[in-house]
Enzyme design. Structure first.
Site, mmCIF file in Angstrom:
data_model
loop_
_atom_site.group_PDB
_atom_site.id
_atom_site.type_symbol
_atom_site.label_atom_id
_atom_site.label_comp_id
_atom_site.label_asym_id
_atom_site.label_seq_id
_atom_site.Cartn_x
_atom_site.Cartn_y
_atom_site.Cartn_z
ATOM 1 N N HIS A 189 39.314 34.902 59.185
ATOM 2 C CA HIS A 189 39.922 35.601 58.030
ATOM 3 C C HIS A 189 39.065 35.286 56.809
ATOM 4 O O HIS A 189 39.121 34.188 56.260
ATOM 5 C CB HIS A 189 41.351 35.115 57.808
ATOM 6 N N HIS A 239 37.228 36.890 53.029
ATOM 7 C CA HIS A 239 36.993 37.929 52.007
ATOM 8 C C HIS A 239 35.557 37.804 51.525
ATOM 9 O O HIS A 239 35.200 36.795 50.906
ATOM 10 C CB HIS A 239 37.949 37.738 50.826
ATOM 11 N N LEU A 240 34.765 38.809 51.796
ATOM 12 C CA LEU A 240 33.364 38.784 51.344
ATOM 13 C C LEU A 240 33.152 39.634 50.096
ATOM 14 O O LEU A 240 32.091 39.574 49.496
ATOM 15 C CB LEU A 240 32.428 39.303 52.445
ATOM 16 N N ARG A 241 34.140 40.480 49.761
ATOM 17 C CA ARG A 241 34.006 41.382 48.603
ATOM 18 C C ARG A 241 32.812 42.329 48.794
ATOM 19 O O ARG A 241 32.405 42.601 49.911
ATOM 20 C CB ARG A 241 33.883 40.596 47.280
ATOM 21 N N LYS A 267 44.349 45.520 59.692
ATOM 22 C CA LYS A 267 45.043 44.580 58.830
ATOM 23 C C LYS A 267 46.261 45.242 58.229
ATOM 24 O O LYS A 267 46.162 46.331 57.648
ATOM 25 C CB LYS A 267 44.095 44.142 57.724
ATOM 26 N N HIS A 281 49.461 40.180 57.110
ATOM 27 C CA HIS A 281 49.835 39.381 55.933
ATOM 28 C C HIS A 281 51.359 39.295 55.951
ATOM 29 O O HIS A 281 52.039 40.264 55.624
ATOM 30 C CB HIS A 281 49.325 40.026 54.640
ATOM 31 N N HIS A 291 47.165 33.205 57.812
ATOM 32 C CA HIS A 291 47.371 32.162 56.795
ATOM 33 C C HIS A 291 48.821 31.664 56.747
ATOM 34 O O HIS A 291 49.535 31.825 55.765
ATOM 35 C CB HIS A 291 46.893 32.603 55.415
ATOM 36 N N LEU A 310 47.677 33.280 47.856
ATOM 37 C CA LEU A 310 48.823 33.897 48.527
ATOM 38 C C LEU A 310 48.619 33.905 50.036
ATOM 39 O O LEU A 310 47.511 34.183 50.484
ATOM 40 C CB LEU A 310 49.020 35.329 48.034
ATOM 41 N N ASP A 366 40.476 32.343 54.798
ATOM 42 C CA ASP A 366 40.981 33.152 53.675
ATOM 43 C C ASP A 366 40.206 32.803 52.413
ATOM 44 O O ASP A 366 40.737 32.897 51.303
ATOM 45 C CB ASP A 366 42.490 32.963 53.466
ATOM 46 N N ALA A 422 44.913 35.591 42.901
ATOM 47 C CA ALA A 422 45.202 34.641 43.985
ATOM 48 C C ALA A 422 43.968 34.441 44.841
ATOM 49 O O ALA A 422 43.337 35.426 45.232
ATOM 50 C CB ALA A 422 46.335 35.196 44.849
HETATM 51 O O1 DOR Z 1 44.965 34.174 48.047
HETATM 52 C C1 DOR Z 1 44.712 35.274 48.500
HETATM 53 N N1 DOR Z 1 43.644 35.997 48.080
HETATM 54 N N2 DOR Z 1 45.524 35.795 49.423
HETATM 55 C C2 DOR Z 1 45.381 37.046 49.863
HETATM 56 O O2 DOR Z 1 46.174 37.455 50.663
HETATM 57 C C3 DOR Z 1 44.342 37.926 49.305
HETATM 58 C C4 DOR Z 1 43.240 37.182 48.750
HETATM 59 C C5 DOR Z 1 42.316 38.021 47.903
HETATM 60 O O3 DOR Z 1 41.880 39.068 48.361
HETATM 61 O O4 DOR Z 1 42.004 37.621 46.773
HETATM 62 ZN ZN ZN Z 2 43.165 37.019 52.771
#
Ligand code: DOR
Ligand code: ZN
Length: 345
Positions: free
Chosen positions: A13, A15-17, A99, A136, A174, A219, A247, A263
């Site tokens: 899990h 996030h690479l943006r 997702k 999620h 998560h 989150l 995450d 978050a």
């Molecule tokens: O903390 C978090 N950041 N929880 C998520 O579910 C999304 C993530 C984000 O994309 O920033």
């Molecule tokens: Zn996430």
């Protein structure tokens, strides 16, 4: 000096943006992890196979020369997702999972699901072709306390959804609660669960005691200590249900240190050192490989990696940067609030 050699880990899990942030953070994940499940909550989100193909190409072109990394692409499930596109993407090998964000649950989740009846056709197709659903697991109802949103989701959404689709493979993502751990554990072979690095380390005091600390806000939000202890027990137990999903979710400091802060904790850079610390504290170093490198591939029906990673416990404190600089802006690295002695060799 203690050393530990394990199979090279994966991140289930991440996030690479995109754009400058992608270029800034990708090398840290690629350094330690062979593969990662890539979250699709971009703006606009990655909703079709063709969106995912283009995003994958952007990831591969941001990868520094000489590094290897396999992004496992994920589609963002919306009420308009086309089961035929999902099936074609999965069968071509480009798409690994879908997702599910309940609408409004977290960063860029406004295109998520409001009415679960509208996605039932996609879920049936996924069950038929053996494609996993990453979830999620938080309700978004305003009357539910934010600290209860995961536990209520299990009763109101997840359990009915799994009863309606017993063949569907689901990843509870998560986990942050004892209720989540208990449900995942009793869910049989079609249910897996990821646990983040930071939820093994912090409880809600980190965010709220002694001043508000936005870099610990993520989150689902960290819960009480009893929940953190349940997560640690599950992660370090060796139970194949549980595997690492960092995450790691970078936001610039400007967006974290804000009146309405984003978050996410950025842990791609120090996760393996922190996990070694946690597993050693629990007296379970021998189970780190299962959590980081074996259980995830097993759930996803993939082979573990052939390469290995060696972690070394040194006398000196490992010198991680407190922040990394990206062209998008500085990103604060998750601070575990203890001295880190385990280094990735
Ligand atoms: O903390 C978090 N950041 N929880 C998520 O579910 C999304 C993530 C984000 O994309 O920033
Ligand atoms: Zn996430």
């Amino acid at each position: 000096m203690t050393t530990l050699t394990i199979k090279r880990p994966d991140d289930w899990h991440l996030h690479l943006r995109d754009g400058d942030m992608l270029k800034g953070v990708l090398p840290y994940s690629a350094k330690d992890f062979a593969r990662a499940i890539i979250m699709p909550n971009l703006v606009p989100p990655v909703v079709t196979t063709s969106d995912a193909k283009a995003y994958r190409e952007r990831i591969m072109s941001a990868l520094p020369e000489g590094m290897s990394f396999e992004p496992l692409m994920v589609l963002y499930l919306t009420e308009d997702t086309d089961p035929a596109d999902v099936e074609a993407g999965f069968k071509s090998g480009l798409i690994t999972s879908l997702k599910l964000y309940p609408a409004g649950a977290t960063t860029n989740s406004q295109s998520g699901v409001r009415d679960f009846d509208k996605v039932q056709g996609v879920l049936e197709k996924m069950a038929e072709i053996g494609m996993p659903l990453c979830m999620h697991g938080e309700v978004t109802d305003g009357d539910i306390d934010i600290f209860d949103r995961e536990a209520v989701f299990i009763d109101r959404v997840l359990d009915p959804l799994r009863k309606r689709n017993p063949e569907l493979r689901v990843v509870m993502e998560h986990l942050t609660t004892k209720q989540g751990v208990d449900y995942a554990r009793s869910g049989g072979d079609n249910l897996g669960a990821t646990i983040t690095t930071h939820h093994l380390i912090i409880n809600r005091n980190a965010i709220l005691a002694g001043g508000i600390k936005p870099h610990y806000y993520c989150l689902p939000v960290a819960k009480r200590e009893e929940h953190r202890l349940a997560l640690r027990e599950a992660a370090t137990s060796g139970d194949p249900t549980f595997f690492i999903g960092t995450d790691s979710a970078p936001h610039t400091d400007e967006l974290k240190e804000h009146a309405c802060g984003c978050a996410g904790c950025f842990t791609a850079i120090n996760t393996m050192s922190l996990l070694a610390h946690v597993f050693e504290e629990e007296g379970k170093l021998e189970n780190l490989e299962a959590f980081a490198s074996l259980n995830g591939p097993q759930f996803y029906g993939l082979e573990p990696n052939n390469e290995t990673m060696t972690l070394v416990k040194q006398d000196a404190v490992v010198d991680y940067p407190a922040k990394i600089e990206t062209v998008a802006g500085p990103v604060t690295v998750f601070d575990p609030m203890f001295d880190v002695k385990w280094a990735v060799q």
